[in-house]
Scaffold this motif. Structure first.
Motif, PDB file in Angstrom:
ATOM      1  N   TRP A  12       0.853  -1.176   0.000  1.00 34.52           N
ATOM      2  CA  TRP A  12       0.000   0.000   0.000  1.00 34.52           C
ATOM      3  C   TRP A  12       0.895   1.234   0.000  1.00 34.52           C
ATOM      4  O   TRP A  12       1.897   1.275   0.728  1.00 34.52           O
ATOM      5  CB  TRP A  12      -0.915   0.025   1.228  1.00 34.52           C
ATOM      6  CG  TRP A  12      -2.149  -0.813   1.084  1.00 34.52           C
ATOM      7  CD1 TRP A  12      -2.331  -2.091   1.517  1.00 34.52           C
ATOM      8  CD2 TRP A  12      -3.372  -0.427   0.444  1.00 34.52           C
ATOM      9  NE1 TRP A  12      -3.595  -2.525   1.192  1.00 34.52           N
ATOM     10  CE2 TRP A  12      -4.260  -1.526   0.543  1.00 34.52           C
ATOM     11  CE3 TRP A  12      -3.812   0.737  -0.186  1.00 34.52           C
ATOM     12  CZ2 TRP A  12      -5.554  -1.488   0.026  1.00 34.52           C
ATOM     13  CZ3 TRP A  12      -5.094   0.766  -0.698  1.00 34.52           C
ATOM     14  CH2 TRP A  12      -5.951  -0.332  -0.597  1.00 34.52           C
ATOM     15  N   PHE A  13       0.516   2.214  -0.797  1.00 39.64           N
ATOM     16  CA  PHE A  13       1.271   3.437  -0.948  1.00 39.64           C
ATOM     17  C   PHE A  13       0.296   4.607  -0.804  1.00 39.64           C
ATOM     18  O   PHE A  13      -0.912   4.436  -0.955  1.00 39.64           O
ATOM     19  CB  PHE A  13       1.941   3.484  -2.329  1.00 39.64           C
ATOM     20  CG  PHE A  13       2.762   2.267  -2.634  1.00 39.64           C
ATOM     21  CD1 PHE A  13       2.173   1.112  -3.150  1.00 39.64           C
ATOM     22  CD2 PHE A  13       4.128   2.257  -2.405  1.00 39.64           C
ATOM     23  CE1 PHE A  13       2.914  -0.022  -3.417  1.00 39.64           C
ATOM     24  CE2 PHE A  13       4.889   1.131  -2.680  1.00 39.64           C
ATOM     25  CZ  PHE A  13       4.281  -0.009  -3.184  1.00 39.64           C
ATOM     26  N   ARG A  14       0.825   5.786  -0.535  1.00 40.36           N
ATOM     27  CA  ARG A  14      -0.069   6.938  -0.453  1.00 40.36           C
ATOM     28  C   ARG A  14       0.608   8.168  -1.035  1.00 40.36           C
ATOM     29  O   ARG A  14       1.830   8.244  -1.090  1.00 40.36           O
ATOM     30  CB  ARG A  14      -0.492   7.217   0.988  1.00 40.36           C
ATOM     31  CG  ARG A  14       0.622   7.650   1.933  1.00 40.36           C
ATOM     32  CD  ARG A  14       0.107   7.716   3.360  1.00 40.36           C
ATOM     33  NE  ARG A  14       1.140   8.130   4.300  1.00 40.36           N
ATOM     34  CZ  ARG A  14       0.989   8.130   5.623  1.00 40.36           C
ATOM     35  NH1 ARG A  14      -0.174   7.729   6.162  1.00 40.36           N
ATOM     36  NH2 ARG A  14       1.968   8.523   6.411  1.00 40.36           N
ATOM     37  N   VAL A  71       3.680   2.685   2.439  1.00 36.77           N
ATOM     38  CA  VAL A  71       3.047   2.656   3.752  1.00 36.77           C
ATOM     39  C   VAL A  71       3.218   1.283   4.407  1.00 36.77           C
ATOM     40  O   VAL A  71       3.599   1.181   5.570  1.00 36.77           O
ATOM     41  CB  VAL A  71       1.541   2.981   3.620  1.00 36.77           C
ATOM     42  CG1 VAL A  71       0.833   2.814   4.966  1.00 36.77           C
ATOM     43  CG2 VAL A  71       1.351   4.396   3.089  1.00 36.77           C
ATOM     44  N   SER A  72       2.951   0.239   3.635  1.00 40.09           N
ATOM     45  CA  SER A  72       3.028  -1.116   4.178  1.00 40.09           C
ATOM     46  C   SER A  72       3.092  -2.092   3.025  1.00 40.09           C
ATOM     47  O   SER A  72       2.646  -1.790   1.914  1.00 40.09           O
ATOM     48  CB  SER A  72       1.781  -1.414   5.027  1.00 40.09           C
ATOM     49  OG  SER A  72       1.810  -2.737   5.522  1.00 40.09           O
ATOM     50  N   VAL A  83       3.373   4.792  10.551  1.00 45.70           N
ATOM     51  CA  VAL A  83       2.073   4.113  10.683  1.00 45.70           C
ATOM     52  C   VAL A  83       2.162   2.855  11.549  1.00 45.70           C
ATOM     53  O   VAL A  83       1.143   2.240  11.850  1.00 45.70           O
ATOM     54  CB  VAL A  83       1.486   3.747   9.304  1.00 45.70           C
ATOM     55  CG1 VAL A  83       1.387   4.986   8.426  1.00 45.70           C
ATOM     56  CG2 VAL A  83       2.313   2.655   8.617  1.00 45.70           C
ATOM     57  N   LYS A  84       3.360   2.487  11.945  1.00 45.05           N
ATOM     58  CA  LYS A  84       3.547   1.248  12.695  1.00 45.05           C
ATOM     59  C   LYS A  84       2.723   1.268  13.971  1.00 45.05           C
ATOM     60  O   LYS A  84       2.689   2.259  14.694  1.00 45.05           O
ATOM     61  CB  LYS A  84       5.030   1.063  13.019  1.00 45.05           C
ATOM     62  CG  LYS A  84       5.480  -0.371  13.074  1.00 45.05           C
ATOM     63  CD  LYS A  84       7.005  -0.453  13.014  1.00 45.05           C
ATOM     64  CE  LYS A  84       7.463  -1.876  12.796  1.00 45.05           C
ATOM     65  NZ  LYS A  84       8.914  -1.984  12.625  1.00 45.05           N
ATOM     66  N   TYR A  87      -2.998   3.922  -2.655  1.00 45.19           N
ATOM     67  CA  TYR A  87      -2.919   3.040  -3.812  1.00 45.19           C
ATOM     68  C   TYR A  87      -2.297   1.713  -3.387  1.00 45.19           C
ATOM     69  O   TYR A  87      -1.572   1.652  -2.403  1.00 45.19           O
ATOM     70  CB  TYR A  87      -2.006   3.642  -4.883  1.00 45.19           C
ATOM     71  CG  TYR A  87      -2.366   5.021  -5.358  1.00 45.19           C
ATOM     72  CD1 TYR A  87      -1.911   6.152  -4.678  1.00 45.19           C
ATOM     73  CD2 TYR A  87      -3.130   5.206  -6.506  1.00 45.19           C
ATOM     74  CE1 TYR A  87      -2.222   7.427  -5.119  1.00 45.19           C
ATOM     75  CE2 TYR A  87      -3.440   6.476  -6.965  1.00 45.19           C
ATOM     76  CZ  TYR A  87      -2.988   7.579  -6.264  1.00 45.19           C
ATOM     77  OH  TYR A  87      -3.305   8.842  -6.706  1.00 45.19           O
ATOM     78  N   CYS A  88      -2.544   0.678  -4.157  1.00 45.79           N
ATOM     79  CA  CYS A  88      -1.806  -0.563  -3.935  1.00 45.79           C
ATOM     80  C   CYS A  88      -1.043  -0.913  -5.204  1.00 45.79           C
ATOM     81  O   CYS A  88      -1.342  -0.408  -6.293  1.00 45.79           O
ATOM     82  CB  CYS A  88      -2.722  -1.705  -3.501  1.00 45.79           C
ATOM     83  SG  CYS A  88      -4.106  -2.004  -4.592  1.00 45.79           S
TER      84      CYS A  88
END
Length: 121
Positions: A36-38, A48-49, A64-65, A95-96
């Motif tokens: 996942w991106f932003r 992001v993750s 975000v952890k 976005y993914c």
């Protein structure tokens, strides 16, 4: 060409929760990892993750952890992002894509339409 459809965004107050969902085209999860991106207004894409599909191991940005949890359902070709204790700085389009960094993700094609997350007070 791989495609991803993101959904689940919305507007919440600080401390609120959202659950984002990413539906990938057939075979996308076979590439090994999905992230996942932003992109916040005026900024570039930020990872992001991400999750490794084979064993479910995951990684998170420090910002975000402890608040976000990524999961995947290979049978449904979906990758989800549970977002808790949201903060105004989480406001962005999410976005993914393939992989755990934005360079890798963009090698597999353009970003999808994304889903807007707005955290307002």
């Amino acid at each position: 060409q791989l495609q991803f459809v993101e959904s689940g965004g919305g507007a919440v107050q600080p401390g609120g929760s959202l659950r984002l969902s990413c539906t990938a085209s057939e075979g996308a999860l076979d590439y090994g990892s999905v992230g996942w991106f932003r992109q916040a207004p005026g900024k570039g894409h930020e990872a992001v993750s991400c999750i490794t599909i084979a064993d479910g191991s995951s990684d998170y940005a420090l910002s975000v952890k402890g608040r976000l949890t990524i999961s995947a359902d290979k049978a449904k070709n979906t990758v989800s992002l549970q977002m808790n204790r949201l903060k105004p700085e989480d406001t962005a389009v999410y976005y993914c894509g393939i992989g755990c960094n934005e360079v890798t993700a963009q090698r597999f094609g353009p970003w999808g339409q994304g889903t807007q997350v707005t955290v307002w007070s």
